[in-house]
Write a protein that holds these residues in place. Structure first.
Motif, PDB file in Angstrom:
ATOM      1  N   ARG A 102     -16.562  27.622  53.461  1.00  9.29           N
ATOM      2  CA  ARG A 102     -17.307  26.372  53.417  1.00  9.29           C
ATOM      3  C   ARG A 102     -17.238  25.815  52.007  1.00  9.29           C
ATOM      4  O   ARG A 102     -17.689  26.462  51.055  1.00  9.29           O
ATOM      5  CB  ARG A 102     -18.764  26.551  53.823  1.00  9.29           C
ATOM      6  CG  ARG A 102     -19.475  25.199  53.946  1.00  9.29           C
ATOM      7  CD  ARG A 102     -20.877  25.295  54.473  1.00  9.29           C
ATOM      8  NE  ARG A 102     -21.843  25.600  53.435  1.00  9.29           N
ATOM      9  CZ  ARG A 102     -23.128  25.258  53.474  1.00  9.29           C
ATOM     10  NH1 ARG A 102     -23.581  24.577  54.517  1.00  9.29           N
ATOM     11  NH2 ARG A 102     -23.948  25.597  52.508  1.00  9.29           N
ATOM     12  N   SER A 161     -12.834  31.959  57.558  1.00  6.75           N
ATOM     13  CA  SER A 161     -13.580  30.722  57.335  1.00  6.75           C
ATOM     14  C   SER A 161     -14.005  30.587  55.882  1.00  6.75           C
ATOM     15  O   SER A 161     -14.184  31.592  55.184  1.00  6.75           O
ATOM     16  CB  SER A 161     -14.842  30.697  58.214  1.00  6.75           C
ATOM     17  OG  SER A 161     -14.517  30.746  59.585  1.00  6.75           O
ATOM     18  N   GLN A 190     -16.802  22.629  56.382  1.00 11.97           N
ATOM     19  CA  GLN A 190     -16.731  23.941  57.013  1.00 11.97           C
ATOM     20  C   GLN A 190     -15.343  24.096  57.603  1.00 11.97           C
ATOM     21  O   GLN A 190     -14.926  23.282  58.438  1.00 11.97           O
ATOM     22  CB  GLN A 190     -17.790  24.059  58.110  1.00 11.97           C
ATOM     23  CG  GLN A 190     -17.737  25.372  58.868  1.00 11.97           C
ATOM     24  CD  GLN A 190     -18.106  26.563  58.012  1.00 11.97           C
ATOM     25  OE1 GLN A 190     -19.069  26.509  57.244  1.00 11.97           O
ATOM     26  NE2 GLN A 190     -17.359  27.645  58.133  1.00 11.97           N
ATOM     27  N   ASN A 231     -12.847  26.576  59.613  1.00 15.16           N
ATOM     28  CA  ASN A 231     -12.714  27.756  60.468  1.00 15.16           C
ATOM     29  C   ASN A 231     -11.273  27.914  60.923  1.00 15.16           C
ATOM     30  O   ASN A 231     -10.482  26.975  60.846  1.00 15.16           O
ATOM     31  CB  ASN A 231     -13.632  27.630  61.688  1.00 15.16           C
ATOM     32  CG  ASN A 231     -15.096  27.548  61.312  1.00 15.16           C
ATOM     33  OD1 ASN A 231     -15.539  28.109  60.316  1.00 15.16           O
ATOM     34  ND2 ASN A 231     -15.865  26.834  62.122  1.00 15.16           N
ATOM     35  N   TYR A 286     -20.245  18.705  52.674  1.00 14.37           N
ATOM     36  CA  TYR A 286     -19.686  20.012  52.973  1.00 14.37           C
ATOM     37  C   TYR A 286     -18.424  19.878  53.821  1.00 14.37           C
ATOM     38  O   TYR A 286     -18.253  18.908  54.551  1.00 14.37           O
ATOM     39  CB  TYR A 286     -20.702  20.857  53.740  1.00 14.37           C
ATOM     40  CG  TYR A 286     -22.021  21.008  53.047  1.00 14.37           C
ATOM     41  CD1 TYR A 286     -23.100  20.183  53.373  1.00 14.37           C
ATOM     42  CD2 TYR A 286     -22.217  21.967  52.063  1.00 14.37           C
ATOM     43  CE1 TYR A 286     -24.318  20.309  52.744  1.00 14.37           C
ATOM     44  CE2 TYR A 286     -23.437  22.109  51.428  1.00 14.37           C
ATOM     45  CZ  TYR A 286     -24.487  21.275  51.768  1.00 14.37           C
ATOM     46  OH  TYR A 286     -25.682  21.406  51.130  1.00 14.37           O
ATOM     47  N   SER A 346     -18.258  22.916  49.234  1.00  9.41           N
ATOM     48  CA  SER A 346     -19.357  22.007  48.912  1.00  9.41           C
ATOM     49  C   SER A 346     -18.912  21.054  47.819  1.00  9.41           C
ATOM     50  O   SER A 346     -18.075  21.402  46.980  1.00  9.41           O
ATOM     51  CB  SER A 346     -20.583  22.793  48.418  1.00  9.41           C
ATOM     52  OG  SER A 346     -21.053  23.679  49.395  1.00  9.41           O
TER      53      SER A 346
END
Length: 126
Positions: free
Chosen positions: A19, A17, A82, A84, A80, A21
């Motif tokens: 994340r 994963s 995210q 996964n 953001y 920004s």
């Protein structure tokens, strides 16, 4: 003029994963629809995800649906992504973009966006 700066990219193994920004310079950030696009080497830029000004509506490309989540914090002027269950096919430069027009059903088109960041590179190893 809005300046966008992405961060959070890097090298990750498949199944991992990250994340991302994207911080905007302008205080009126909450009027913009925000989008994430990506471009892999030798390929055209493609839509990944978008979110409306309030965060109440989000949209995803079929290839990332169920794995990626877009969100925003208007108090921090930040959006953001995210990511996964990353796959090698997700390897690309990811850019965020801001759309001040908010026309209906145009969120997937790069030409709809007024401002772009420089991008952050994501590499997913197998």
């Amino acid at each position: 003029q809005v300046q966008l700066e992405e961060s959070g990219g890097g090298l990750v193994q498949a199944g991992g994963s990250l994340r991302l920004s994207c911080e905007a310079s302008q205080q009126t950030f909450d009027i913009y629809r925000m989008g994430w696009f990506r471009q892999a080497p030798g390929k055209e830029r493609e839509f990944v995800a978008a979110i409306n000004w309030s965060g109440g509506n989000s949209y995803y490309a079929d290839s990332v649906k169920g794995r990626f989540t877009i969100s925003r914090d208007n108090a921090k002027n930040t959006v953001y992504l995210q990511m996964n269950s990353l796959k090698p096919g997700d390897t690309a430069v990811y850019c965020c973009a801001a759309d001040r027009k908010n026309y209906v059903n145009t969120y997937a088109y790069p030409s709809s966006y007024d401002y772009w960041g420089q991008g952050t590179r994501v590499i997913v190893s197998s």
